[in-house]
Design a protein around this motif. Structure first.
Motif, short mmCIF file in Angstrom:
data_model
loop_
_atom_site.label_atom_id
_atom_site.label_comp_id
_atom_site.label_asym_id
_atom_site.label_seq_id
_atom_site.Cartn_x
_atom_site.Cartn_y
_atom_site.Cartn_z
N ARG A 145 0.01 -2.38 -8.41
CA ARG A 145 -0.83 -3.37 -9.11
C ARG A 145 -0.12 -3.91 -10.34
O ARG A 145 -0.11 -5.13 -10.59
CB ARG A 145 -2.15 -2.72 -9.52
CG ARG A 145 -3.14 -3.69 -10.16
CD ARG A 145 -3.73 -4.60 -9.12
NE ARG A 145 -4.53 -5.67 -9.70
CZ ARG A 145 -5.31 -6.48 -9.01
NH1 ARG A 145 -5.41 -6.31 -7.70
NH2 ARG A 145 -5.97 -7.45 -9.59
N GLU A 195 0.83 -1.21 0.00
CA GLU A 195 0.00 0.00 0.00
C GLU A 195 0.87 1.26 0.00
O GLU A 195 1.82 1.38 0.77
CB GLU A 195 -0.91 0.00 1.24
CG GLU A 195 -1.93 1.11 1.25
CD GLU A 195 -2.88 1.01 2.43
OE1 GLU A 195 -3.70 1.93 2.60
OE2 GLU A 195 -2.78 0.02 3.18
N GLY A 196 0.55 2.18 -0.90
CA GLY A 196 1.30 3.43 -1.00
C GLY A 196 2.43 3.40 -2.02
O GLY A 196 3.01 4.45 -2.34
N ILE A 197 2.77 2.23 -2.53
CA ILE A 197 3.84 2.13 -3.52
C ILE A 197 3.26 2.39 -4.91
O ILE A 197 2.27 1.75 -5.30
CB ILE A 197 4.50 0.74 -3.49
CG1 ILE A 197 5.21 0.52 -2.16
CG2 ILE A 197 5.49 0.57 -4.65
CD1 ILE A 197 5.89 -0.82 -2.02
N PRO A 198 3.82 3.32 -5.67
CA PRO A 198 3.27 3.62 -7.00
C PRO A 198 3.39 2.43 -7.94
O PRO A 198 4.40 1.73 -7.95
CB PRO A 198 4.14 4.80 -7.47
CG PRO A 198 5.40 4.71 -6.67
CD PRO A 198 4.99 4.15 -5.34
N GLY A 199 2.34 2.20 -8.72
CA GLY A 199 2.36 1.11 -9.70
C GLY A 199 2.39 -0.27 -9.08
O GLY A 199 2.84 -1.23 -9.72
N VAL A 251 9.37 1.77 -11.95
CA VAL A 251 8.38 2.76 -11.54
C VAL A 251 8.15 2.71 -10.04
O VAL A 251 8.19 3.73 -9.34
CB VAL A 251 7.04 2.52 -12.29
CG1 VAL A 251 5.96 3.47 -11.77
CG2 VAL A 251 7.23 2.69 -13.78
N SER A 252 7.93 1.51 -9.52
CA SER A 252 7.58 1.35 -8.10
C SER A 252 8.74 1.66 -7.17
O SER A 252 8.54 2.12 -6.04
CB SER A 252 7.09 -0.08 -7.84
OG SER A 252 5.93 -0.35 -8.59
#
Length: 285
Positions: A52, A46-50, A227-228
């Motif tokens: 999913r 939770e809170g990490i970009p990308g 990205v993440s």
């Protein structure tokens, strides 16, 4: 040999049940991920970009490795069926050489593995994109195609050797069911490898095809990880990669992609020799 391989391919793809059950483990993994595993894993990111995109790529990479195992074993069901029905003995009374039969079984197995893996690749990419991710870059796509061939050769060789011990369809069916159940754990798919006890992690790392899973993950997750984990410390990145099986740790170091590739190549060669030796023995039915 080619003619015999074509005969095996027609028998396999004509039997829709065989095709379906060879992909059953894949469907189970996707179903578990969509219904349960995906949400559980996402809670930790939770809170990490990308996030999913990252985890979709992780599960689909593992799925590619699983496909190479289950589809090659499904294709080799023809070997067991020919034995159970006495067809194999009929071939021996004909002018067809035993090497031709063995070669035909191997070729058809590899073709089935590659074709079904390509189908899985298309479905995986569509799932990732529909879920908000991106298609693999062309360079990475070429790497995946090479890994499909390599993992299919290694998986097909192992399954060819294993199937050489089965003479009844009941025994083969039980083995297929057990394999389909265990394969997700042996690949570190149902739960990240970092969550497993150290003894189980060792078993996963010793299973040759799990190295195919790590190689697929390295390619599939290259873009989403950039990205993440943009700007993240290298220690954090390595810790995540080790936890989810993108890389395998050995003592104080990590197993390189080249080493994993060599393990797969050696596995394919060794089990190919063992499988052919088993099938060419005069005592084999």
């Amino acid at each position: 040999m080619i003619t015999f391989a074509k005969r095996n391919l027609k028998l396999f793809f004509r039997d829709r049940a065989s095709v379906f059950f060879s992909l059953l483990a894949v469907f189970i993994i996707i179903g578990l991920y969509v219904l349960f595993l995906g949400d559980m894993v996402m809670m930790d990111l939770e809170g990490i970009p990308g996030a999913r995109f990252l985890m979709d790529s992780w599960i689909m990479a593992g799925l590619m490795a699983v496909t190479s195992v289950t589809t090659t074993m499904g294709a080799l069901g023809i070997v067991v069926e020919d034995r159970a029905k006495g067809i194999y003995k009929d071939f021996h009374t004909s002018p067809v050489k035993r090497t031709t039969l063995v070669g035909g079984y191997l070729i058809s197995t590899l073709v089935v593995g590659v074709v079904m893996s390509l189908v899985a690749l298309v479905l995986s990419e569509l799932y990732i994109v529909v879920s908000g991710g991106e298609f693999l870059p062309w360079g990475n796509m070429l790497k995946v195609l090479g890994l499909i061939v390599l993992s299919t050769m290694a998986s097909g060789a192992i399954m060819f050797f294993v199937v050489s011990f089965f003479k009844t369809q009941n025994a083969y069916g039980v083995a297929s069911t057990v394999l389909g159940t265990l394969i997700g754990f042996l690949m570190g798919i149902y739960v990240p490898i970092g969550v497993l006890p150290s003894g189980v992690q060792t078993v996963v790392k010793l299973f040759p095809i799990s190295h195919a899973a790590t190689l697929f993950r390295q390619v599939f997750m290259e873009v989403p990880m950039s990205v993440s984990f943009a700007g993240a410390p290298q220690e954090m990145v390595l810790g995540f990669q080790t936890s989810v099986g993108v890389v395998f740790k050995y003592n104080d170091g990590t197993i390189s992609p080249l080493t994993s590739t060599l393990i797969l190549a050696a596995t394919a060669l060794v089990f190919f020799i063992l499988g052919v030796w088993r099938m060419l023995r005069p005592t084999q039915p």
